[in-house]
Scaffold this motif. Structure first.
Motif, PDB file in Angstrom:
ATOM      1  N   ILE A 143      18.388  52.113  75.284  1.00 34.29           N
ATOM      2  CA  ILE A 143      18.314  50.930  74.500  1.00 34.29           C
ATOM      3  C   ILE A 143      18.870  51.086  72.999  1.00 34.29           C
ATOM      4  CG2 ILE A 143      16.964  49.540  76.063  1.00 34.29           C
ATOM      5  CD1 ILE A 143      14.669  49.836  73.611  1.00 34.29           C
ATOM      6  N   ILE A 144      18.536  52.253  72.714  1.00 36.81           N
ATOM      7  CA  ILE A 144      18.874  52.876  71.066  1.00 36.81           C
ATOM      8  C   ILE A 144      20.431  52.798  70.977  1.00 36.81           C
ATOM      9  CG2 ILE A 144      18.450  54.298  69.203  1.00 36.81           C
ATOM     10  CD1 ILE A 144      15.631  54.897  70.415  1.00 36.81           C
ATOM     11  N   THR A 145      21.157  52.136  70.228  1.00 36.53           N
ATOM     12  CA  THR A 145      22.535  52.188  70.036  1.00 36.53           C
ATOM     13  C   THR A 145      22.648  53.749  69.350  1.00 36.53           C
ATOM     14  OG1 THR A 145      24.405  50.991  69.346  1.00 36.53           O
ATOM     15  CG2 THR A 145      22.535  51.048  67.936  1.00 36.53           C
ATOM     16  N   LYS A 146      24.263  53.929  69.634  1.00 38.06           N
ATOM     17  CA  LYS A 146      24.585  54.899  68.873  1.00 38.06           C
ATOM     18  C   LYS A 146      25.157  54.822  67.439  1.00 38.06           C
ATOM     19  CE  LYS A 146      27.155  56.929  72.957  1.00 38.06           C
ATOM     20  NZ  LYS A 146      28.402  57.173  73.468  1.00 38.06           N
ATOM     21  N   GLY A 147      24.687  55.788  66.458  1.00 35.42           N
ATOM     22  CA  GLY A 147      24.969  55.561  65.036  1.00 35.42           C
ATOM     23  C   GLY A 147      26.151  55.145  64.567  1.00 35.42           C
ATOM     24  N   ASP A 148      27.336  55.579  65.362  1.00 33.47           N
ATOM     25  CA  ASP A 148      28.823  54.832  65.077  1.00 33.47           C
ATOM     26  C   ASP A 148      28.667  53.494  65.374  1.00 33.47           C
ATOM     27  OD1 ASP A 148      28.824  55.249  67.772  1.00 33.47           O
ATOM     28  OD2 ASP A 148      30.421  56.773  67.677  1.00 33.47           O
ATOM     29  N   ASN A 149      27.753  52.868  65.970  1.00 32.38           N
ATOM     30  CA  ASN A 149      27.878  51.229  66.123  1.00 32.38           C
ATOM     31  C   ASN A 149      27.216  50.536  65.240  1.00 32.38           C
ATOM     32  OD1 ASN A 149      29.189  51.521  68.703  1.00 32.38           O
ATOM     33  ND2 ASN A 149      27.100  51.684  69.835  1.00 32.38           N
ATOM     34  N   LEU A 150      26.797  51.337  64.096  1.00 31.70           N
ATOM     35  CA  LEU A 150      25.921  50.347  63.123  1.00 31.70           C
ATOM     36  C   LEU A 150      27.076  49.665  62.457  1.00 31.70           C
ATOM     37  CD1 LEU A 150      23.392  52.918  62.182  1.00 31.70           C
ATOM     38  CD2 LEU A 150      22.974  50.767  63.454  1.00 31.70           C
ATOM     39  N   HIS A 151      26.770  48.437  61.970  1.00 36.43           N
ATOM     40  CA  HIS A 151      27.545  47.695  61.045  1.00 36.43           C
ATOM     41  C   HIS A 151      27.170  46.515  60.724  1.00 36.43           C
ATOM     42  CE1 HIS A 151      27.770  45.877  65.199  1.00 36.43           C
ATOM     43  NE2 HIS A 151      27.850  44.535  64.369  1.00 36.43           N
ATOM     44  N   LEU A 152      27.539  46.013  59.453  1.00 29.93           N
ATOM     45  CA  LEU A 152      27.234  44.561  58.842  1.00 29.93           C
ATOM     46  C   LEU A 152      28.189  43.435  59.581  1.00 29.93           C
ATOM     47  CD1 LEU A 152      26.699  45.540  55.084  1.00 29.93           C
ATOM     48  CD2 LEU A 152      24.869  44.606  56.664  1.00 29.93           C
ATOM     49  N   THR A 153      27.556  42.771  60.191  1.00 30.15           N
ATOM     50  CA  THR A 153      28.443  41.381  60.806  1.00 30.15           C
ATOM     51  C   THR A 153      28.678  40.554  59.853  1.00 30.15           C
ATOM     52  OG1 THR A 153      27.363  41.679  63.196  1.00 30.15           O
ATOM     53  CG2 THR A 153      28.571  39.792  62.601  1.00 30.15           C
ATOM     54  N   VAL A 154      30.039  40.194  59.510  1.00 31.96           N
ATOM     55  CA  VAL A 154      30.260  39.315  58.543  1.00 31.96           C
ATOM     56  C   VAL A 154      30.656  37.951  59.209  1.00 31.96           C
ATOM     57  CG1 VAL A 154      32.234  38.373  56.708  1.00 31.96           C
ATOM     58  CG2 VAL A 154      31.545  40.987  56.978  1.00 31.96           C
ATOM     59  N   CYS A 155      31.167  37.789  60.252  1.00 31.23           N
ATOM     60  CA  CYS A 155      31.339  36.474  61.039  1.00 31.23           C
ATOM     61  C   CYS A 155      31.861  37.018  62.398  1.00 31.23           C
ATOM     62  CB  CYS A 155      32.357  35.575  60.309  1.00 31.23           C
ATOM     63  SG  CYS A 155      33.815  35.913  60.169  1.00 31.23           S
ATOM     64  N   VAL A 156      31.450  35.934  63.275  1.00 34.10           N
ATOM     65  CA  VAL A 156      32.135  36.127  64.800  1.00 34.10           C
ATOM     66  C   VAL A 156      33.276  35.121  64.928  1.00 34.10           C
ATOM     67  CG1 VAL A 156      29.977  37.256  65.603  1.00 34.10           C
ATOM     68  CG2 VAL A 156      29.949  34.611  65.469  1.00 34.10           C
ATOM     69  N   LEU A 157      34.180  35.397  65.823  1.00 29.84           N
ATOM     70  CA  LEU A 157      35.209  34.613  66.052  1.00 29.84           C
ATOM     71  C   LEU A 157      35.481  34.273  67.504  1.00 29.84           C
ATOM     72  CD1 LEU A 157      37.643  36.597  63.582  1.00 29.84           C
ATOM     73  CD2 LEU A 157      36.524  34.436  63.099  1.00 29.84           C
ATOM     74  N   LYS A 158      36.149  33.265  67.782  1.00 33.34           N
ATOM     75  CA  LYS A 158      36.857  32.820  69.030  1.00 33.34           C
ATOM     76  C   LYS A 158      38.389  32.958  69.153  1.00 33.34           C
ATOM     77  CE  LYS A 158      32.684  30.132  70.345  1.00 33.34           C
ATOM     78  NZ  LYS A 158      32.069  28.828  70.777  1.00 33.34           N
ATOM     79  N   LEU A 159      38.899  33.768  69.303  1.00 34.63           N
ATOM     80  CA  LEU A 159      40.396  33.827  69.314  1.00 34.63           C
ATOM     81  C   LEU A 159      40.832  34.191  70.921  1.00 34.63           C
ATOM     82  CD1 LEU A 159      40.536  36.386  66.316  1.00 34.63           C
ATOM     83  CD2 LEU A 159      40.664  33.997  66.329  1.00 34.63           C
ATOM     84  N   TYR A 160      41.306  33.193  71.405  1.00 35.18           N
ATOM     85  CA  TYR A 160      41.734  33.087  72.848  1.00 35.18           C
ATOM     86  C   TYR A 160      43.152  33.632  73.069  1.00 35.18           C
ATOM     87  CZ  TYR A 160      36.851  31.786  73.708  1.00 35.18           C
ATOM     88  OH  TYR A 160      35.644  32.089  73.658  1.00 35.18           O
TER      89      TYR A 160
END
Length: 212
Positions: free
Chosen positions: A103-120
């Motif tokens: 359940i512990i993610t990898k260090g290179d997955n760490l990030h600050l989420t600015v926003c999420v999008l729906k691009l279809y």
């Protein structure tokens, strides 16, 4: 992504719209490179009626469709500290009931989420890429020649029920650099909104989170 919604079961939705508006509607198949929907008819009123109904269906479906992309700031400099934290957790919790080290993610997955999008659609994706290419100089101007140094504090969950949690995040602590980060985040979100890549409802949902 809207194919099944517009077609309907056994083509029922499309047939209903065509019959009630006296039009013929061509909807590209899922794997088609051309995503253009074509409405044919003999009266302008009928064409506009069919167009309106299709738009309403797509807008209604859009609100419940999942996100496809997200804009983030990678936290590469934080990886060594996080790796130590992950190892400490595994060592301390290895005998705890129900603990799974996966359940512990990898260090290179760490990030600050600015926003999420729906691009279809491909057009939306290309438009977003082009927007960020044009936006890059403005982001560099806001950042200047300094390195963005941030402090993370606390641990939060994205659910009121702790038994249903699948995302943990940390908050960015107040410091002088946070104002620059907020300015960059605001620039990105407002530009996405201006380009029609974020809806009114979506822009209200955006939060600056440190996803772990």
């Amino acid at each position: 992504v809207y194919y099944s919604i517009l077609i309907g079961k056994n083509r029922g939705t499309q047939d209903k719209i065509e019959k009630e508006t006296n039009t013929a509607i061509f909807i590209p198949k899922r794997d088609s490179k051309d995503e253009t929907i074509v409405i044919s008819g003999t009266r302008k009123k009928s064409l506009l009626s069919a167009l309106y109904r299709i738009r309403v269906m797509m807008e209604s479906a859009y609100e419940v469709l999942p996100y496809t992309h997200f804009v983030n700031v990678p936290l590469s400099a934080f990886q060594p500290q996080f790796q130590k934290f992950a190892e400490d957790c595994k060592r301390v919790l290895q005998s705890a009931r129900g603990f799974d080290p996966m359940i512990i993610t990898k260090g290179d997955n760490l990030h600050l989420t600015v926003c999420v999008l729906k691009l279809y659609g491909k057009e939306e994706i290309n438009k977003c890429v082009d927007m960020f290419n044009k936006l890059s100089p403005k982001i560099y101007d806001l950042l200047g020649t300094t390195t963005l140094l941030l402090q993370m504090r606390g641990l939060e969950i994205m659910n009121d029920d702790t038994s249903e949690v699948n995302v943990l995040y940390m908050k960015v602590a107040e410091n002088p650099m946070l104002d620059k980060l907020k300015a960059i985040s605001k620039l990105i979100v407002t530009t996405l909104y201006a380009e029609g890549l974020l809806s009114d409802m979506e822009i209200d949902r955006q939060h600056l989170l440190n996803t772990v």
